[in-house]
Design a protein around this motif. Sequence first.
Motif, PDB file in Angstrom:
ATOM      1  N   ARG A   1      -0.083   1.057  -4.400  1.00  0.00           N
ATOM      2  CA  ARG A   1      -0.751   0.614  -3.168  1.00  0.00           C
ATOM      3  C   ARG A   1      -2.257   0.705  -3.332  1.00  0.00           C
ATOM      4  O   ARG A   1      -2.751   1.438  -4.192  1.00  0.00           O
ATOM      5  CB  ARG A   1      -0.294   1.407  -1.957  1.00  0.00           C
ATOM      6  CG  ARG A   1      -0.461   2.902  -2.093  1.00  0.00           C
ATOM      7  CD  ARG A   1      -0.291   3.585  -0.749  1.00  0.00           C
ATOM      8  NE  ARG A   1       1.080   3.655  -0.304  1.00  0.00           N
ATOM      9  CZ  ARG A   1       1.445   4.003   0.936  1.00  0.00           C
ATOM     10  NH1 ARG A   1       0.546   4.263   1.855  1.00  0.00           N
ATOM     11  NH2 ARG A   1       2.711   4.096   1.256  1.00  0.00           N
ATOM     12  N   LEU A   2      -2.983  -0.034  -2.525  1.00  0.00           N
ATOM     13  CA  LEU A   2      -4.449  -0.004  -2.614  1.00  0.00           C
ATOM     14  C   LEU A   2      -4.955   1.323  -2.091  1.00  0.00           C
ATOM     15  O   LEU A   2      -4.450   1.834  -1.083  1.00  0.00           O
ATOM     16  CB  LEU A   2      -5.075  -1.111  -1.769  1.00  0.00           C
ATOM     17  CG  LEU A   2      -4.800  -2.565  -2.130  1.00  0.00           C
ATOM     18  CD1 LEU A   2      -5.623  -3.481  -1.217  1.00  0.00           C
ATOM     19  CD2 LEU A   2      -5.122  -2.846  -3.590  1.00  0.00           C
ATOM     20  N   PRO A   3      -5.989   1.876  -2.741  1.00  0.00           N
ATOM     21  CA  PRO A   3      -6.577   3.104  -2.214  1.00  0.00           C
ATOM     22  C   PRO A   3      -7.261   2.856  -0.856  1.00  0.00           C
ATOM     23  O   PRO A   3      -7.718   1.740  -0.580  1.00  0.00           O
ATOM     24  CB  PRO A   3      -7.607   3.500  -3.269  1.00  0.00           C
ATOM     25  CG  PRO A   3      -7.648   2.413  -4.286  1.00  0.00           C
ATOM     26  CD  PRO A   3      -6.589   1.404  -3.978  1.00  0.00           C
ATOM     27  N   ALA A   4      -7.312   3.913  -0.057  1.00  0.00           N
ATOM     28  CA  ALA A   4      -7.842   3.779   1.308  1.00  0.00           C
ATOM     29  C   ALA A   4      -9.244   3.152   1.369  1.00  0.00           C
ATOM     30  O   ALA A   4      -9.503   2.299   2.225  1.00  0.00           O
ATOM     31  CB  ALA A   4      -7.808   5.132   2.008  1.00  0.00           C
ATOM     32  N   PRO A   5     -10.181   3.541   0.459  1.00  0.00           N
ATOM     33  CA  PRO A   5     -11.519   2.932   0.567  1.00  0.00           C
ATOM     34  C   PRO A   5     -11.476   1.412   0.362  1.00  0.00           C
ATOM     35  O   PRO A   5     -12.236   0.669   0.997  1.00  0.00           O
ATOM     36  CB  PRO A   5     -12.314   3.622  -0.559  1.00  0.00           C
ATOM     37  CG  PRO A   5     -11.569   4.893  -0.840  1.00  0.00           C
ATOM     38  CD  PRO A   5     -10.127   4.610  -0.557  1.00  0.00           C
ATOM     39  N   SER A  17     -10.291  -0.137   3.547  1.00  0.00           N
ATOM     40  CA  SER A  17     -11.379  -0.173   4.548  1.00  0.00           C
ATOM     41  C   SER A  17     -12.349  -1.308   4.256  1.00  0.00           C
ATOM     42  O   SER A  17     -12.790  -2.024   5.168  1.00  0.00           O
ATOM     43  CB  SER A  17     -12.188   1.128   4.547  1.00  0.00           C
ATOM     44  OG  SER A  17     -11.357   2.188   4.791  1.00  0.00           O
ATOM     45  N   GLN A  18     -12.660  -1.466   2.981  1.00  0.00           N
ATOM     46  CA  GLN A  18     -13.579  -2.547   2.600  1.00  0.00           C
ATOM     47  C   GLN A  18     -12.985  -3.904   2.984  1.00  0.00           C
ATOM     48  O   GLN A  18     -13.663  -4.791   3.505  1.00  0.00           O
ATOM     49  CB  GLN A  18     -13.830  -2.496   1.098  1.00  0.00           C
ATOM     50  CG  GLN A  18     -14.843  -3.528   0.633  1.00  0.00           C
ATOM     51  CD  GLN A  18     -14.740  -3.813  -0.859  1.00  0.00           C
ATOM     52  OE1 GLN A  18     -14.280  -2.964  -1.623  1.00  0.00           O
ATOM     53  NE2 GLN A  18     -15.162  -4.989  -1.258  1.00  0.00           N
ATOM     54  N   MET A  19     -11.679  -4.072   2.748  1.00  0.00           N
ATOM     55  CA  MET A  19     -11.046  -5.357   3.045  1.00  0.00           C
ATOM     56  C   MET A  19     -10.917  -5.588   4.552  1.00  0.00           C
ATOM     57  O   MET A  19     -10.977  -6.728   5.010  1.00  0.00           O
ATOM     58  CB  MET A  19      -9.671  -5.446   2.368  1.00  0.00           C
ATOM     59  CG  MET A  19      -9.718  -5.558   0.844  1.00  0.00           C
ATOM     60  SD  MET A  19     -10.890  -6.800   0.200  1.00  0.00           S
ATOM     61  CE  MET A  19     -10.321  -8.290   0.995  1.00  0.00           C
TER      62      MET A  19
END
Length: 267
Positions: free
Chosen positions: A23-27, A30-32
């Motif tokens: 899965r994509l990391p949280a930061p 947030s950027q997306m």
Amino acid sequence: MAHLAPDEVAHYHQQGWVVPRFRLPAPQVSQMVGALDELLRLNPGVRPEKLVSAHVAGDNGEGVRGVADFLDLARDPELVDLVSDVIGDDVILWGCHVFCKPPVEGYETPWHQDGHYWPIRPLATCTVWVALEPSTRSNGCLRVIPGSHHGQVLHPHLHEDRTDLTLNQRMADGSFDESQAVNIELEPGQMSMHDVYMIHGAHANTSSVRRTGVALRYMPSSSLFDRALRPVDGKTGVPVDFARRPLWLLRGIDRSGRNDFEVGHVR
Ligand SMILES: O=C(O)CCC(=O)C(=O)O
């Protein structure tokens, strides 16, 4: 490296879809989400379920002003690793559609097969659908018919005139068993991957929670993105211009030798 484990590859081929453990990391999520806000701000006149070619920055020639972060996401080597595990090492990025379903009145996605719409021959594509927000039964998560990709059969699709649909083509009743549907519920940063022949759709979003998925479209370079074809020209309710759509060779070489990587790129 974010490769699929053997059981994930097997699930994709047997069922037509898989939710990777990666899965994509949280930061990055947030950027997306920031990029999504920018995309929505730039396109006040476009239904948020119809943000086609969101990865082509500026005026993308398909009625949308895109944002470069979506291209960066599509080119993320970890995502390309996942894709290469199911379509091979020669990977072309040919599309990115942001399906943002606003709360309360988010459009339904009728049951369909992606292959019905696209000018790719032989027909082959893996979509990575990245959840930027919770995607649940109540806000209209993606629904799939497991195994429906087997045999590589495209079933008839009928036109619908309704204006509250993400796509105006629906599979004819009786061509599959809706009771077999599986809901793909995802947390932000999770993703699903699906085959071009797999039957899928999504309910309307009548909840209070927005639901956004970024559908990244990849094909093996052994296939041709045939710009002369217009499989459902003007009938989907989503304006597209396949003749000018840019392609990116993300990995390997162009096995077909005929894909055009110049068209549609601003140099
Ligand atoms: O997100 C949705 O509602 C539909 C997505 C879809 O049909 C696709 O990614 O192919």
